[in-house]
Design a protein around this motif. Structure first.
Motif, mmCIF file in Angstrom:
data_model
loop_
_atom_site.group_PDB
_atom_site.id
_atom_site.type_symbol
_atom_site.label_atom_id
_atom_site.label_comp_id
_atom_site.label_asym_id
_atom_site.label_seq_id
_atom_site.Cartn_x
_atom_site.Cartn_y
_atom_site.Cartn_z
ATOM 1 N N LEU A 156 0.810 -1.303 -0.001
ATOM 2 C CA LEU A 156 0.101 0.012 -0.073
ATOM 3 C C LEU A 156 0.609 1.260 0.184
ATOM 4 O O LEU A 156 0.712 2.216 -0.918
ATOM 5 C CB LEU A 156 -0.936 -0.014 1.286
ATOM 6 N N PRO A 157 1.808 1.591 0.761
ATOM 7 C CA PRO A 157 2.793 2.566 0.651
ATOM 8 C C PRO A 157 3.371 3.007 -0.614
ATOM 9 O O PRO A 157 3.368 3.846 -1.139
ATOM 10 C CB PRO A 157 3.749 2.287 1.869
ATOM 11 N N VAL A 158 3.712 1.652 -1.201
ATOM 12 C CA VAL A 158 4.492 1.857 -2.533
ATOM 13 C C VAL A 158 3.576 2.391 -3.640
ATOM 14 O O VAL A 158 3.863 3.153 -4.364
ATOM 15 C CB VAL A 158 5.287 0.402 -2.918
ATOM 16 N N GLN A 159 2.230 1.604 -3.402
ATOM 17 C CA GLN A 159 1.119 1.923 -4.470
ATOM 18 C C GLN A 159 0.895 3.516 -4.219
ATOM 19 O O GLN A 159 0.993 4.443 -5.341
ATOM 20 C CB GLN A 159 0.094 1.169 -4.336
ATOM 21 N N ILE A 160 0.793 4.282 -2.941
ATOM 22 C CA ILE A 160 0.515 5.413 -2.895
ATOM 23 C C ILE A 160 1.413 6.481 -3.240
ATOM 24 O O ILE A 160 1.516 7.400 -3.957
ATOM 25 C CB ILE A 160 0.316 5.773 -1.122
ATOM 26 N N ALA A 161 2.870 5.937 -3.177
ATOM 27 C CA ALA A 161 4.032 6.883 -3.478
ATOM 28 C C ALA A 161 4.036 6.806 -5.109
ATOM 29 O O ALA A 161 4.485 7.826 -5.516
ATOM 30 C CB ALA A 161 5.336 6.093 -3.054
ATOM 31 N N TYR A 162 3.786 5.771 -5.593
ATOM 32 C CA TYR A 162 3.765 5.634 -6.929
ATOM 33 C C TYR A 162 2.723 6.479 -7.821
ATOM 34 O O TYR A 162 3.060 7.224 -8.748
ATOM 35 C CB TYR A 162 3.590 4.086 -7.745
ATOM 36 N N TYR A 163 1.464 6.332 -7.239
ATOM 37 C CA TYR A 163 0.523 7.148 -8.093
ATOM 38 C C TYR A 163 0.323 8.556 -7.725
ATOM 39 O O TYR A 163 -0.128 9.295 -8.357
ATOM 40 C CB TYR A 163 -0.876 6.328 -7.980
ATOM 41 N N THR A 164 0.743 8.966 -6.454
ATOM 42 C CA THR A 164 0.696 10.453 -5.990
ATOM 43 C C THR A 164 1.999 11.276 -6.222
ATOM 44 O O THR A 164 2.408 12.295 -6.336
ATOM 45 C CB THR A 164 0.378 10.435 -4.464
ATOM 46 N N GLY A 165 3.230 10.221 -6.429
ATOM 47 C CA GLY A 165 4.376 10.942 -6.639
ATOM 48 C C GLY A 165 5.215 11.424 -5.204
ATOM 49 O O GLY A 165 6.092 12.235 -5.253
ATOM 50 N N LEU A 166 4.541 11.200 -3.945
ATOM 51 C CA LEU A 166 5.182 11.123 -2.949
ATOM 52 C C LEU A 166 6.437 10.474 -2.747
ATOM 53 O O LEU A 166 6.663 9.374 -3.431
ATOM 54 C CB LEU A 166 4.084 10.999 -1.765
ATOM 55 N N ARG A 167 7.364 11.109 -1.749
ATOM 56 C CA ARG A 167 8.559 10.027 -1.391
ATOM 57 C C ARG A 167 7.959 9.036 -0.541
ATOM 58 O O ARG A 167 7.038 9.482 0.376
ATOM 59 C CB ARG A 167 9.670 11.077 -0.739
ATOM 60 N N ILE A 168 8.728 8.130 -0.273
ATOM 61 C CA ILE A 168 8.349 6.947 0.461
ATOM 62 C C ILE A 168 8.362 7.238 1.934
ATOM 63 O O ILE A 168 7.445 6.813 2.648
ATOM 64 C CB ILE A 168 9.314 5.647 0.258
ATOM 65 N N GLY A 169 9.032 8.197 2.430
ATOM 66 C CA GLY A 169 9.165 8.700 3.827
ATOM 67 C C GLY A 169 7.938 9.291 4.205
ATOM 68 O O GLY A 169 7.364 9.444 5.258
ATOM 69 N N LYS A 170 7.657 10.412 3.202
ATOM 70 C CA LYS A 170 6.267 11.321 3.217
ATOM 71 C C LYS A 170 5.098 10.122 3.416
ATOM 72 O O LYS A 170 4.175 10.523 4.070
ATOM 73 C CB LYS A 170 5.894 12.052 2.179
ATOM 74 N N VAL A 171 5.085 9.218 2.621
ATOM 75 C CA VAL A 171 3.864 8.007 2.530
ATOM 76 C C VAL A 171 3.808 7.467 3.915
ATOM 77 O O VAL A 171 2.732 7.156 4.367
ATOM 78 C CB VAL A 171 4.019 7.291 1.565
#
Length: 96
Positions: free
Chosen positions: A77-92
């Motif tokens: 889920l964090p990887v999916q959020i990071a990929y689709y929103t463009g956020l860095r993984i730390g922010k996610v």
């Protein structure tokens, strides 16, 4: 580093003069050297810009299918959020 240097200088100076625990101050020869770094915050030239290569959608799908879905990794889920929103993984990971 400056604070550590100041504490050591004072400590060794005290150990030499009022209390003769040691014969000389080893910190008198220590010099702090700093690297002067010039950073340009806003680039004016587009030619100085480096292109950051991102992965393609097919590569993303292969990674998530094999490493995250098949192995039941909780980071899907964090990887999916990071990929689709463009956020860095730390922010996610800091999302509430």
């Amino acid at each position: 580093m400056l604070q550590f240097s100041a504490v050591l200088r004072g400590s060794f100076r005290f150990a030499v003069f009022p209390k003769p625990y040691i014969t000389f101050n080893p910190m008198q020869y220590v010099r702090m050297r700093v690297k002067k770094e010039e950073v340009e915050l806003f680039e004016g030239n587009a030619e100085n810009k480096t292109d950051i290569q991102t992965i393609t959608h097919e590569q993303y799908m292969r990674i998530t299918d094999y490493y995250l879905c098949k192995k039941k990794n909780p980071a899907l889920l964090p990887v999916q959020i990071a990929y689709y929103t463009g956020l860095r993984i730390g922010k996610v990971c800091g999302l509430a």
